[in-house]
Design a protein around this motif. Structure first.
Motif, mmCIF file in Angstrom:
data_model
loop_
_atom_site.group_PDB
_atom_site.id
_atom_site.type_symbol
_atom_site.label_atom_id
_atom_site.label_comp_id
_atom_site.label_asym_id
_atom_site.label_seq_id
_atom_site.Cartn_x
_atom_site.Cartn_y
_atom_site.Cartn_z
ATOM 1 N N MET A 29 -38.231 -6.344 -35.168
ATOM 2 C CA MET A 29 -37.759 -6.373 -33.783
ATOM 3 C C MET A 29 -37.288 -4.971 -33.393
ATOM 4 O O MET A 29 -36.457 -4.380 -34.082
ATOM 5 N N THR B 212 -31.796 -13.926 -25.281
ATOM 6 C CA THR B 212 -32.076 -12.494 -25.221
ATOM 7 C C THR B 212 -30.892 -11.740 -24.634
ATOM 8 O O THR B 212 -30.116 -12.299 -23.839
ATOM 9 N N ALA C 199 -41.154 -18.911 -25.547
ATOM 10 C CA ALA C 199 -41.495 -17.701 -26.300
ATOM 11 C C ALA C 199 -42.227 -16.678 -25.441
ATOM 12 O O ALA C 199 -41.985 -15.469 -25.550
ATOM 13 N N THR C 200 -43.120 -17.129 -24.592
ATOM 14 C CA THR C 200 -43.851 -16.205 -23.719
ATOM 15 C C THR C 200 -42.896 -15.462 -22.801
ATOM 16 O O THR C 200 -43.019 -14.250 -22.581
ATOM 17 N N ARG D 121 -33.830 -7.893 -26.148
ATOM 18 C CA ARG D 121 -34.007 -8.213 -27.571
ATOM 19 C C ARG D 121 -33.575 -9.650 -27.814
ATOM 20 O O ARG D 121 -32.599 -10.122 -27.223
ATOM 21 N N CYS E 232 -38.369 -8.901 -23.611
ATOM 22 C CA CYS E 232 -38.308 -7.837 -24.619
ATOM 23 C C CYS E 232 -39.294 -6.713 -24.321
ATOM 24 O O CYS E 232 -38.923 -5.539 -24.296
ATOM 25 N N ASP E 233 -40.538 -7.063 -24.096
ATOM 26 C CA ASP E 233 -41.590 -6.050 -23.941
ATOM 27 C C ASP E 233 -41.478 -5.284 -22.634
ATOM 28 O O ASP E 233 -41.686 -4.063 -22.604
ATOM 29 N N GLN F 76 -40.644 -13.030 -24.801
ATOM 30 C CA GLN F 76 -41.408 -11.833 -25.138
ATOM 31 C C GLN F 76 -41.519 -10.896 -23.942
ATOM 32 O O GLN F 76 -41.461 -9.671 -24.085
ATOM 33 N N GLN G 282 -35.113 -19.295 -26.795
ATOM 34 C CA GLN G 282 -34.797 -17.917 -27.181
ATOM 35 C C GLN G 282 -33.647 -17.380 -26.342
ATOM 36 O O GLN G 282 -33.626 -17.555 -25.124
#
Length: 318
Positions: free
Chosen positions: A1, A194, A164-165, A177, A171-172, A168, A192
């Motif tokens: 990560m 973040t 999850a999508t 994070r 994060c991206d 992500q 998740q």
């Protein structure tokens, strides 16, 4: 990560939609202790007492309940431009707007699930009127001594077709994070958490059991102490506010919590997560298994069924 990019400073405000605007406004002012700071059309701007910005909550009259636009402040003008470029590269941008009162130009976009968000840099620091001027100059306004007296907007938990999508994407594209997550026995990531800075979570995604998109699980306001959460339960009881679950302690993120429904039907969490901060630059996501989550909350309270089924707007009303 990867390490945090620190491109997003924090979640600044969130828009909540309500079909019961007068009752919802009364709830946020009289029960939670927020302060009105202007209005525009069908929207009223409200602030928690230690928020440095113009508003924490935009309450908007609507045909149904749910979440409107979530605002996040960028860490700088340059960071804002970098994140806008990353969003546009993903094809999820909507475009620039003049912004609501108290903020400058804002870039509006959607996450992969369809929740509307905005990024901005310019922000007007709140200047309290004389009757709300605090004794301590490092405090945004005087303590309201009204209702729960929530201190700040803490986080937003979205329902999503695929947690999850969306995690992500945070994060991206936004430089966040994942701190903790849930993995089912099938390997599916069902939730998740973040974050953008030292606070352990800012935006949360959990899978919507109805397979809908763009819905809200809850927004959360932080209190000073755990004892404030206990007192909040008494205040909710006195005001006839529906308590869904709590007071109790989450296993995930160790947050002390109380969940209630505001009059428009949206779930509101009152939380005290302030003892848990994440300083490690090389933090790795903590993964909870399906068996571990089946044990319930930290002290064994089973997760109630409505926690998995209630979201806003109701299915079919969006």
């Amino acid at each position: 990560m990867p390490a945090l990019r620190h491109e997003i400073a924090h979640v600044g405000h969130v828009e909540l939609l309500t079909p019961e605007p007068e009752q919802s406004l009364d709830f946020f002012v009289r029960v939670l202790g927020l302060t009105e700071n202007g209005s525009d059309g069908d929207s009223v701007y409200l602030r928690t007492w230690d928020d440095y910005e113009h508003h924490s909550l935009k309450l908007t009259a609507s045909a149904t309940s749910g979440v409107g636009r979530t605002g996040m402040r960028a860490a700088s003008a340059e960071a804002l431009n970098r994140r806008v470029a990353a969003i546009e590269e993903r094809g999820l941008g909507i475009g620039w707007t003049d912004g609501d009162p108290g903020i400058g130009p804002a870039y509006v976009f959607r996450d992969p699930d369809g929740h509307e968000m905005e990024l901005y840099w310019e922000s007007e620091w709140y200047q309290p009127p004389e009757q709300l001027r605090p004794a301590l100059k490092n405090q945004a306004q005087a303590y309201p001594a009204r209702g729960v007296c929530v201190r700040r907007l803490d986080h937003v938990n979205y329902l999503a077709a695929d947690a999850a999508t969306n995690g992500q994407f945070i994060c991206d594209v936004l430089g966040g994070r994942v701190t903790e997550q849930i993995m089912l026995d099938t390997g599916v990531i069902s939730g998740q958490w973040t974050h953008f800075a030292q606070k352990s979570y800012d935006l949360v995604y959990t899978n919507d059991w109805t397979h809908s998109s763009g819905r809200l699980h809850h927004i959360a306001f932080a209190t000073d102490t755990r004892e404030d959460i206990l007192r909040a339960a008494d205040i909710a009881l006195d005001h006839g506010v529906f308590i869904e679950t709590g007071p109790h302690k989450h296993a995930i993120q160790q947050t002390f919590f109380l969940y209630v429904y505001e009059p428009g039907g949206n779930r509101i969490e009152l939380c005290n997560p302030t003892a848990r901060l994440i300083f490690a630059p090389d933090w790795q996501p903590l993964t909870w298994t399906e068996a571990e989550r089946a044990k319930g909350q930290a002290w064994g309270l089973k997760t109630i069924e409505t926690f998995h089924t209630h979201g806003t707007p109701p299915v079919g009303e969006r």
